[in-house]
Structure formats: structure tokens, C-alpha cells
Motif scaffolding. Structure first.
Motif, PDB file in Angstrom:
ATOM      1  N   VAL A 197       0.856  -1.189   0.000  1.00 37.84           N
ATOM      2  CA  VAL A 197       0.000   0.000   0.000  1.00 37.84           C
ATOM      3  C   VAL A 197       0.892   1.239   0.000  1.00 37.84           C
ATOM      4  N   VAL A 198       0.567   2.191  -0.858  1.00 37.10           N
ATOM      5  CA  VAL A 198       1.335   3.431  -0.939  1.00 37.10           C
ATOM      6  C   VAL A 198       0.436   4.595  -0.547  1.00 37.10           C
ATOM      7  N   ALA A 199       0.936   5.429   0.365  1.00 40.38           N
ATOM      8  CA  ALA A 199       0.281   6.707   0.652  1.00 40.38           C
ATOM      9  C   ALA A 199       0.947   7.759  -0.220  1.00 40.38           C
ATOM     10  N   ALA A 200       0.173   8.369  -1.112  1.00 45.16           N
ATOM     11  CA  ALA A 200       0.733   9.285  -2.105  1.00 45.16           C
ATOM     12  C   ALA A 200       0.231  10.702  -1.864  1.00 45.16           C
ATOM     13  N   SER A 237      -6.434   3.404   8.380  1.00 41.94           N
ATOM     14  CA  SER A 237      -7.639   2.609   8.169  1.00 41.94           C
ATOM     15  C   SER A 237      -7.333   1.268   7.508  1.00 41.94           C
ATOM     16  N   VAL A 238      -6.239   1.210   6.761  1.00 43.20           N
ATOM     17  CA  VAL A 238      -5.881  -0.021   6.063  1.00 43.20           C
ATOM     18  C   VAL A 238      -4.991  -0.908   6.920  1.00 43.20           C
ATOM     19  N   LEU A 239      -4.047  -0.297   7.603  1.00 43.25           N
ATOM     20  CA  LEU A 239      -3.027  -1.067   8.308  1.00 43.25           C
ATOM     21  C   LEU A 239      -3.210  -1.086   9.821  1.00 43.25           C
ATOM     22  N   GLY A 240      -4.226  -0.406  10.301  1.00 40.91           N
ATOM     23  CA  GLY A 240      -4.372  -0.282  11.744  1.00 40.91           C
ATOM     24  C   GLY A 240      -4.596  -1.587  12.470  1.00 40.91           C
ATOM     25  N   SER A 241      -5.079  -2.614  11.757  1.00 44.73           N
ATOM     26  CA  SER A 241      -5.343  -3.884  12.416  1.00 44.73           C
ATOM     27  C   SER A 241      -4.151  -4.830  12.380  1.00 44.73           C
TER      28      SER A 241
END
Length: 268
Positions: free
Chosen positions: A2-5, A43-47
Motif C-alpha cells: 500500500v502506498v500513501a501518495a 484505516s488499512v493497516l491499523g489492524s
């Protein structure tokens, strides 16, 4: 992956998912870029049950993302280790960067003479590199001074009899070159200068003939140091070389302060 851009998804991106975040407000760059990226990813990686972070880059901003920052793993040593072995696509980018230095040195040969200003040399070499790359570069190198061991270009003319050291490191799409050449400003090196040049060429030839996977970088340095000091009768205080890639100085280190061993995939 996953990339945050920043702002928009990039046109070319090898990721499973891209999550944009607001990097600018009314065209002003936000100073909390890393924190904004971490918030977007939460929200994507919090778990995730386990978190690994490149500590020197991320720092405490990633606390909201991983929860207990003290439990996170510092993944940086592993990343540096993986970066040592260059893949074909990386080598292609490095060759493009080195192609920029070729163009810079070709231009230097055309323009360096007594009276030329260091700033003019810098500007001309920058133009040659950008023209060869076909785009703006991320970096250009360190040393553009005449008559000294190196430093940034000054508003100063090159003088007859001086040596002009150009240590060039253009960065093309995230990958660096790092080449160094010395020019006689008057295009007529003295016998002493020519003899020193030959000694260095002999060292480089010796290094090239010896380096194989498993060879000690420290021993390679010591052998070269002995050769140079026997030639000149002085001391050799500099490193012999280093790896490069996504950073100007990476492993392997041809340096007595490290005990590296050459490996398959090294570029130095």
C-alpha cells in the motif's frame, strides 16, 4: 503493498493500493507530511498485529498507525541489507545516472581553461546532465571547486597550474552515480601530476583485478593505501571507495573503519 501518495495517485506505481492524502492546503506544502501519510494509512493497516518501521525516516509520527511504537521493529537494517544487491532495473537507472556524468565530463573537457569561473563550470555541467537525462535531477554531486580538495562552486576563476577536481553524483529517478575526475586547468599536467595520476590508475587496475565475492574490502583498502604511500611518501587519509545506489554512500565500504566483504550484486 500500500502506498500513501501526496494529493493524487501517481501515474506509474507498483502497489496493490494507493491512498492519497492532502499534502497541500491552498497550494501551501504542509509540514506534517509523514503524519498525514500515516493517518491516511491507518484505516488499512491499523489492524496489523506486528509493525516494522524504518526508524530514521518515520520517527514518532507513526505512533497513531502502529499503536505501541515501542513494540515496533526497526526494519531499516534489513532494508539496507536488501539494497546492497542491485537488480537489473536498478542497474539500468544507475547506468542512466552515470551517463549524465559522462556528459558532464565531456563538457568539462571543452570548457575548463584558465579564467573560467567555477560557477560557470557548475552551470554548464548541470545543463549537460539535465539535457542527457531529459528531465530534472534530484542531485548533482558535491565537489565543483578548483585548487582545493573539493566543495561547492564559488565565484572564482580557475587559475593556470591548478588542478580541478570534479566529484559528480547526479541522481536519476532515485538512483545515484558517483564518479570523480581531475583536470589540469591549463591542459598541460606536470610530470609530478602525471606520475600521481599513473599511480592512481595502477591502484584502480589492481583493485579491479582482485575484487571477487568473498574478498575483504578492508584488505583491498590496505593494499591500495600501501601502493599509494610507497609512490608518494605521504599518507592516504581518504576512503578507497564505497557502494552507491539509492544513497550516495552505501555498503560495501572500502574503508578501514568497516570490515565488509564483497558480495554478488554489489555496485561500488
Amino acid at each position: 503493498s500500500v502506498v500513501a501518495a501526496p494529493n493524487l495517485a501517481p501515474e506509474h506505481c507498483a502497489a496493490d493500493e494507493v491512498i492519497p492524502f492532502e499534502a497541500q492546503w491552498c497550494a501551501t506544502l504542509r509540514q506534517d507530511q509523514v503524519e498525514a501519510a500515516a493517518t491516511a494509512l491507518k484505516s488499512v493497516l491499523g489492524s496489523a498485529r506486528r509493525s516494522a518501521i524504518e526508524f530514521s525516516v518515520a520517527g514518532p509520527h507513526w505512533g497513531p498507525l502502529v499503536g505501541d511504537l515501542s513494540a515496533a521493529i526497526d526494519v531499516e537494517p534489513l532494508l539496507l541489507r536488501l539494497r546492497r544487491r542491485k537488480h537489473d532495473d536498478e542497474l539500468a537507472l544507475i547506468r542512466r545516472a552515470i551517463g549524465c556524468t559522462d556528459a558532464m565530463y565531456a563538457r568539462a573537457r571543452e570548457i575548463i581553461r584558465p579564467g573560467i569561473c567555477e560557477l560557470d563550470v557548475y552551470s554548464e555541467l548541470h545543463a549537460a546532465a539535465v539535457s542527457t537525462a531529459g528531465e530534472a535531477l534530484d542531485a548533482l554531486g558535491n565537489d565543483f571547486q578548483c585548487g582545493t580538495p573539493g566543495g561547492p562552486a564559488r565565484s572564482r576563476p580557475a587559475r593556470d597550474g591548478e588542478l580541478y577536481i570534479l566529484d559528480l553524483g547526479p541522481c536519476y529517478r532515485g538512483y545515484y552515480a558517483d564518479n570523480c575526475r581531475t583536470f589540469a586547468v591549463n591542459r598541460d599536467p606536470t610530470n609530478v601530476q602525471q606520475s600521481a595520476w599513473q599511480a592512481i590508475v595502477d591502484v584502480l587496475s589492481q583493485v579491479e583485478s582482485r575484487v571477487r565475492p568473498g574478498v575483504s574490502c578492508r584488505e583491498t583498502y590496505q593494499r591500495a593505501k600501501t601502493m599509494l604511500e610507497q609512490h608518494g611518501g605521504g599518507t592516504f587519509p581518504h576512503h578507497l571507495g564505497h557502494g552507491f545506489g539509492q544513497y550516495p554512500h552505501e555498503a560495501p565500504h572500502l574503508n578501514p573503519h568497516w570490515d565488509d566483504v564483497f558480495e554478488v550484486g554489489d555496485v561500488f
